[in-house]
Design a protein around this motif. Structure first.
Motif, PDB file in Angstrom:
ATOM      1  N   MET A 206      44.200  41.795  43.200  1.00 19.63           N
ATOM      2  CA  MET A 206      45.642  42.105  43.377  1.00 19.63           C
ATOM      3  C   MET A 206      45.939  41.719  45.031  1.00 19.63           C
ATOM      4  O   MET A 206      47.071  41.896  45.371  1.00 19.63           O
ATOM      5  N   GLN A 207      44.934  41.440  45.587  1.00 16.05           N
ATOM      6  CA  GLN A 207      45.221  41.276  47.219  1.00 16.05           C
ATOM      7  C   GLN A 207      45.925  39.694  47.290  1.00 16.05           C
ATOM      8  O   GLN A 207      45.733  38.981  46.773  1.00 16.05           O
ATOM      9  N   ASN A 208      46.974  40.244  48.281  1.00 17.49           N
ATOM     10  CA  ASN A 208      48.009  38.997  48.223  1.00 17.49           C
ATOM     11  C   ASN A 208      47.343  37.690  48.713  1.00 17.49           C
ATOM     12  O   ASN A 208      47.973  36.799  48.157  1.00 17.49           O
ATOM     13  N   GLU A 209      46.144  37.401  49.397  1.00 18.00           N
ATOM     14  CA  GLU A 209      45.611  36.170  49.641  1.00 18.00           C
ATOM     15  C   GLU A 209      44.727  35.556  48.459  1.00 18.00           C
ATOM     16  O   GLU A 209      44.685  34.259  48.592  1.00 18.00           O
ATOM     17  N   VAL A 210      44.696  36.393  47.752  1.00 19.40           N
ATOM     18  CA  VAL A 210      43.824  35.968  46.277  1.00 19.40           C
ATOM     19  C   VAL A 210      44.783  35.934  45.066  1.00 19.40           C
ATOM     20  O   VAL A 210      44.348  35.059  44.215  1.00 19.40           O
ATOM     21  N   THR A 211      45.427  36.757  45.007  1.00 20.07           N
ATOM     22  CA  THR A 211      46.165  37.078  43.609  1.00 20.07           C
ATOM     23  C   THR A 211      47.059  36.053  43.139  1.00 20.07           C
ATOM     24  O   THR A 211      47.455  35.109  43.807  1.00 20.07           O
ATOM     25  N   HIS A 212      47.314  36.104  41.704  1.00 21.36           N
ATOM     26  CA  HIS A 212      48.410  35.272  41.182  1.00 21.36           C
ATOM     27  C   HIS A 212      49.708  36.063  41.425  1.00 21.36           C
ATOM     28  O   HIS A 212      49.745  37.102  40.626  1.00 21.36           O
ATOM     29  N   LYS A 213      50.402  35.431  42.265  1.00 20.54           N
ATOM     30  CA  LYS A 213      51.677  36.524  42.494  1.00 20.54           C
ATOM     31  C   LYS A 213      52.313  36.776  41.392  1.00 20.54           C
ATOM     32  O   LYS A 213      52.790  38.224  41.302  1.00 20.54           O
ATOM     33  N   GLY A 214      52.640  35.952  40.415  1.00 21.72           N
ATOM     34  CA  GLY A 214      53.538  36.513  39.227  1.00 21.72           C
ATOM     35  C   GLY A 214      52.950  37.781  38.404  1.00 21.72           C
ATOM     36  O   GLY A 214      53.681  38.655  38.005  1.00 21.72           O
ATOM     37  N   SER A 215      51.538  37.836  38.243  1.00 17.06           N
ATOM     38  CA  SER A 215      50.906  38.821  37.602  1.00 17.06           C
ATOM     39  C   SER A 215      50.989  39.988  38.255  1.00 17.06           C
ATOM     40  O   SER A 215      51.147  41.203  37.986  1.00 17.06           O
ATOM     41  N   ILE A 229      47.371  48.150  45.086  1.00 18.26           N
ATOM     42  CA  ILE A 229      46.815  46.816  45.251  1.00 18.26           C
ATOM     43  C   ILE A 229      45.531  47.180  45.151  1.00 18.26           C
ATOM     44  O   ILE A 229      44.484  46.392  44.380  1.00 18.26           O
ATOM     45  N   ASP A 230      44.956  47.786  46.033  1.00 20.32           N
ATOM     46  CA  ASP A 230      43.407  48.497  45.944  1.00 20.32           C
ATOM     47  C   ASP A 230      42.879  48.550  44.546  1.00 20.32           C
ATOM     48  O   ASP A 230      41.802  48.313  44.183  1.00 20.32           O
ATOM     49  N   SER A 231      43.718  49.749  44.079  1.00 19.60           N
ATOM     50  CA  SER A 231      43.361  50.215  42.653  1.00 19.60           C
ATOM     51  C   SER A 231      43.197  49.358  41.693  1.00 19.60           C
ATOM     52  O   SER A 231      42.247  49.178  40.796  1.00 19.60           O
ATOM     53  N   PHE A 232      44.124  48.157  41.693  1.00 19.58           N
ATOM     54  CA  PHE A 232      43.895  47.147  40.529  1.00 19.58           C
ATOM     55  C   PHE A 232      43.379  45.806  40.892  1.00 19.58           C
ATOM     56  O   PHE A 232      43.364  44.699  40.318  1.00 19.58           O
ATOM     57  N   SER A 233      42.651  45.778  42.168  1.00 14.88           N
ATOM     58  CA  SER A 233      41.805  44.797  42.769  1.00 14.88           C
ATOM     59  C   SER A 233      40.495  45.001  42.378  1.00 14.88           C
ATOM     60  O   SER A 233      39.599  45.842  42.803  1.00 14.88           O
ATOM     61  N   ASN A 234      40.125  44.449  40.967  1.00 19.64           N
ATOM     62  CA  ASN A 234      39.000  44.877  40.369  1.00 19.64           C
ATOM     63  C   ASN A 234      37.521  44.697  41.089  1.00 19.64           C
ATOM     64  O   ASN A 234      36.457  45.414  40.464  1.00 19.64           O
ATOM     65  N   GLU A 235      37.635  43.606  41.860  1.00 21.58           N
ATOM     66  CA  GLU A 235      36.449  43.334  42.709  1.00 21.58           C
ATOM     67  C   GLU A 235      36.026  44.528  43.538  1.00 21.58           C
ATOM     68  O   GLU A 235      34.838  44.480  43.811  1.00 21.58           O
ATOM     69  N   LYS A 236      36.836  45.395  43.753  1.00 22.78           N
ATOM     70  CA  LYS A 236      36.652  46.607  44.465  1.00 22.78           C
ATOM     71  C   LYS A 236      36.124  47.709  43.822  1.00 22.78           C
ATOM     72  O   LYS A 236      35.796  48.585  44.320  1.00 22.78           O
ATOM     73  N   LYS A 237      36.149  47.599  42.397  1.00 24.70           N
ATOM     74  CA  LYS A 237      36.151  48.620  41.589  1.00 24.70           C
ATOM     75  C   LYS A 237      34.667  48.664  40.722  1.00 24.70           C
ATOM     76  O   LYS A 237      34.463  49.549  39.680  1.00 24.70           O
ATOM     77  N   VAL A 238      33.824  47.572  40.966  1.00 22.57           N
ATOM     78  CA  VAL A 238      32.654  47.402  40.121  1.00 22.57           C
ATOM     79  C   VAL A 238      31.511  48.251  40.640  1.00 22.57           C
ATOM     80  O   VAL A 238      31.564  48.823  41.874  1.00 22.57           O
ATOM     81  N   THR A 239      30.913  48.829  39.587  1.00 28.96           N
ATOM     82  CA  THR A 239      29.844  49.830  39.809  1.00 28.96           C
ATOM     83  C   THR A 239      28.549  49.434  39.034  1.00 28.96           C
ATOM     84  O   THR A 239      28.672  48.465  38.312  1.00 28.96           O
TER      85      THR A 239
END
Length: 311
Positions: A206-215, A229-239
């Motif tokens: 969901m980061q502005n420079e990467v995301t699909h704006k409509g989604s 934005i961070d919460s739903f940027s799933n590349e940041k939530k991988v464990t």
């Protein structure tokens, strides 16, 4: 008289065949409601689902307020005890229910996999108290429903995966990284964690420079906070507990740039999660099961990955 009897017998046989085909179709595409009581629901009598139908088939649907699961059981080949829940894409504003739902279910059936197409609620302040988590609530409940009822379809409870396309890929990756989030009250102790993920030209970040704006706008609103934005940027939530993942993207995708899949793959690699990334030269966005160029062969690569993991 003899000719009449022959015609009657032929008619009867055709009628029996028609009934058999009808019953087969119904058995293969049973539709069940996902919830007894939809969590955090806001009643909106004027909010009516809108379907686009072509040649008798629902191609796309929007304004979804009552989520369902369409169940497709393999008939041409023996079921192999694997199940996959399908999340169609559509920018969180509609669902490409045929191209990224029904057609995908039929392909999975050909591999012996029992398929479930999730018609999930699309984010809307009109029908849910928190539109950020509405789709995730449906995704979590879908996994729990399939796992809880696995014996009905002879499914192994440890072989339940998710496949998502575009924004449906965002939902599938959200499920893979937020499966333990408590998004609704439930007495169920059944895990919502998928055993594997198949992400096809997915929105991941969901980061502005990467995301699909409509989604991003549909799910998070016009001016989301950085925390959201961070919460739903799933590349940041991988464990390390994130499920094994198969990723597909086209290099020339101008709608959802391939960095979405690349960043997720790198996060999986960093956390020691089994993963495979296919970046095809051509294909653009929204190629479904493959239509042309190099991306048309992704299903074959996916089949091999599934086989190698025992699915």
């Amino acid at each position: 008289m003899k000719k009449l009897k022959i015609r009657i017998v032929k008619f009867f046989k055709l009628f029996v065949l028609f009934l058999a085909i009808s019953n087969l179709t119904q058995a293969q595409n049973q539709i069940v409601p996902l919830w007894n009581k939809i969590p955090d629901e806001i009643k909106a009598p004027d909010y009516k689902e809108k379907e686009i139908i072509k040649e008798g088939l629902v191609q796309s649907t929007s304004l979804v307020s009552i989520p369902t699961l369409s169940i497709f059981v393999p008939t041409a080949v023996k079921p192999n005890q694997t199940a996959v829940i399908i999340f169609p894409g559509g920018g969180y504003s509609h669902l490409a229910i045929d191209k990224e739902g029904t057609k995908v279910a039929n392909w999975l059936n050909s591999l012996g996999i029992t398929a479930f197409v999730l018609k999930y609620r699309l984010p809307s302040d009109l029908i849910m108290k928190n539109k950020n988590i509405g789709p995730l609530q449906d995704a979590q409940e879908a996994v729990r429903y399939v796992r809880e009822n696995a014996a009905k379809w002879n499914i192994n409870t440890n072989k339940i995966g998710a496949i998502g396309f575009s924004a449906g890929g965002h939902l599938a990756s959200t499920l893979a990284t937020h499966y333990d989030d408590k998004t609704y009250e439930s007495a169920s102790k059944i895990s919502a964690r998928p055993d594997f993920s198949l992400l096809i030209y997915p929105v991941i970040s969901m980061q502005n420079e990467v995301t699909h704006k409509g989604s991003q706008t549909s799910l998070l609103g016009n001016n989301p906070s950085q925390d959201l934005i961070d919460s739903f940027s799933n590349e940041k939530k991988v464990t390390p507990q994130t499920p094994p993942t198969f990723l597909v993207h086209a290099t020339d995708d101008g709608a959802v740039i391939p960095e979405n899949s690349i960043y997720y793959y790198l996060a999986l690699k960093k956390n020691g999660v089994t993963s495979e990334l296919h970046l095809y030269e051509n294909g653009g966005h929204g190629f479904g099961l493959g239509v042309k160029d190099t991306s048309k062969n992704w299903t074959k690569d996916c089949e091999e990955w599934l086989k190698s993991h025992g699915y």
